[in-house]
Motif scaffolding. Structure first.
Motif, short mmCIF file in Angstrom:
data_model
loop_
_atom_site.label_atom_id
_atom_site.label_comp_id
_atom_site.label_asym_id
_atom_site.label_seq_id
_atom_site.Cartn_x
_atom_site.Cartn_y
_atom_site.Cartn_z
N ALA A 1 0.73 -1.13 0.09
CA ALA A 1 0.01 -0.02 -0.15
C ALA A 1 0.79 1.09 0.11
CB ALA A 1 -0.93 -0.17 1.10
N ASP A 2 1.90 1.27 0.80
CA ASP A 2 2.89 2.46 0.65
C ASP A 2 3.55 2.62 -0.58
OD1 ASP A 2 3.26 3.98 3.35
OD2 ASP A 2 3.10 1.90 4.30
N ALA A 3 4.02 1.49 -1.21
CA ALA A 3 4.59 1.56 -2.59
C ALA A 3 3.63 2.07 -3.49
CB ALA A 3 4.88 0.21 -2.79
N LEU A 4 2.38 1.72 -3.38
CA LEU A 4 1.39 2.34 -4.48
C LEU A 4 1.25 3.75 -4.03
CD1 LEU A 4 -1.07 -0.78 -4.71
CD2 LEU A 4 0.60 0.11 -6.47
N SER A 5 0.98 4.20 -2.77
CA SER A 5 0.35 5.50 -2.58
C SER A 5 1.63 6.62 -2.36
CB SER A 5 -0.25 5.67 -1.14
OG SER A 5 0.52 5.02 0.03
N ASP B 1 8.68 7.97 -2.11
CA ASP B 1 9.26 8.11 -0.59
C ASP B 1 10.43 7.32 -0.58
OD1 ASP B 1 9.50 6.75 2.16
OD2 ASP B 1 8.23 8.60 2.42
N PRO B 2 11.47 8.31 -0.07
CA PRO B 2 12.85 7.63 0.04
C PRO B 2 12.95 6.33 0.83
CG PRO B 2 12.73 10.10 0.68
CD PRO B 2 11.39 9.48 0.65
N ALA B 3 12.19 6.05 1.54
CA ALA B 3 12.18 4.83 2.36
C ALA B 3 11.60 3.69 1.59
CB ALA B 3 11.45 4.82 3.83
N VAL C 1 14.10 0.33 -0.03
CA VAL C 1 13.55 -1.04 0.27
C VAL C 1 13.48 -1.65 -0.95
CG1 VAL C 1 11.84 -2.61 0.80
CG2 VAL C 1 12.61 -0.70 2.59
N TYR C 2 12.68 -1.22 -1.87
CA TYR C 2 12.63 -1.93 -3.28
C TYR C 2 13.83 -1.89 -4.19
CZ TYR C 2 7.71 -2.61 -2.13
OH TYR C 2 6.58 -2.90 -1.60
N GLU C 3 14.64 -0.66 -4.27
CA GLU C 3 16.19 -0.81 -4.78
C GLU C 3 17.12 -1.84 -4.42
OE1 GLU C 3 17.17 3.06 -4.69
OE2 GLU C 3 15.77 4.09 -6.05
N ARG C 4 16.85 -1.92 -3.00
CA ARG C 4 17.88 -3.13 -2.59
C ARG C 4 17.36 -4.68 -2.64
NH1 ARG C 4 20.34 -2.11 3.58
NH2 ARG C 4 20.35 -0.11 2.40
#
Length: 243
Positions: A148-152, A156-158, A162-165
């Protein structure tokens, strides 16, 4: 040394398996191992390391209030430790979030699928789907909150950290397997990222919404196993090479 202080990697090596396989069998938490030790009449002793306590506490915060709730200050209070201890255990908040994602996402289970002998194409698809569903339904419900945070808040740097790593690890697992299946002629030669999304998207969407659908009187949902088989067969029909 108290049992609780023995690193999980040491336990995994003694059992002749990888750490990711051990974590999958323990259900993603060391608590299962400690309870088994107690059942044999042995007190595991000690306290959980700060790192493990912090991941569990932050997981509850994220499940209840989203990614923004997992500040180092709030995690420190929930863990009963200092912010300095969190920095010593993780290095940064982003490293803490990555550890949480690794614990509660399907990444360890998916890596376990590819670390040992694999079945045929349908069997591997089913195993990956099972890992996704287990992660979505696991309590605390961290994975749905992080999606949900990734979609909204995709910028966001955090979220990006997470997803880049961790996304390269999914590419190395699922992506490499799909590439091998394409080379073997069992899957049509399609762009890798859309192919991965075609495989995982319907399952993720269905099981993210399923808790809400279960409360609707007119929603006659098939069982989880029936649903996974439907998605497995649909994916295979979609990507099987044309005659």
């Amino acid at each position: 040394m108290p049992v609780a202080d023995v690193p999980l990697i040491t336990v995994a090596e003694e059992a002749g398996m990888s750490r990711s396989t051990l974590m999958r069998r323990l259900g993603g938490t060391r608590r299962t191992l400690d309870e088994a030790v107690r059942a044999r009449g042995v007190d595991p002793g000690g306290h959980k390391p700060v790192r493990e306590r912090a991941v569990e506490a932050a997981g509850l915060l994220i499940s209840e209030n989203g990614l923004a709730a997992a500040t180092l200050e709030r995690v420190a209070i929930a863990t009963n430790c200092s912010v300095h201890s969190l920095y010593a255990a993780f290095g940064s908040r982003n490293d803490l979030l990555c550890a949480i994602y690794e614990r509660y996402s399907p990444i360890l289970d998916v890596e376990a699928v590819f670390s040992g002998p694999r079945g045929d194409l349908p069997g591997t698809v089913r195993a990956i789907y099972r890992a996704l569903v287990d992660a979505l339904q696991r309590e605390p419900r961290v994975l749905p909150a992080m999606i949900a945070d990734a979609l909204s808040r995709p910028d966001d740097p955090a979220v990006r950290a997470v997803y880049e790593r961790l996304f390269p690890r999914l590419l190395d697992g699922i992506g490499r397997w799909l590439t091998e299946e394409i080379a073997a002629g069992r899957i049509r030669d399609l762009p890798l990222l859309p192919l991965m999304q075609q495989m995982t998207g319907p399952v993720l969407f269905h099981f993210l919404l399923r808790p809400a659908l279960e409360h609707l009187q007119r929603a006659e949902l098939p069982t989880t196993e029936e649903t996974l088989e439907v998605f497995t067969q649909n994916f295979l029909r979609a990507v099987t090479p044309l005659p």
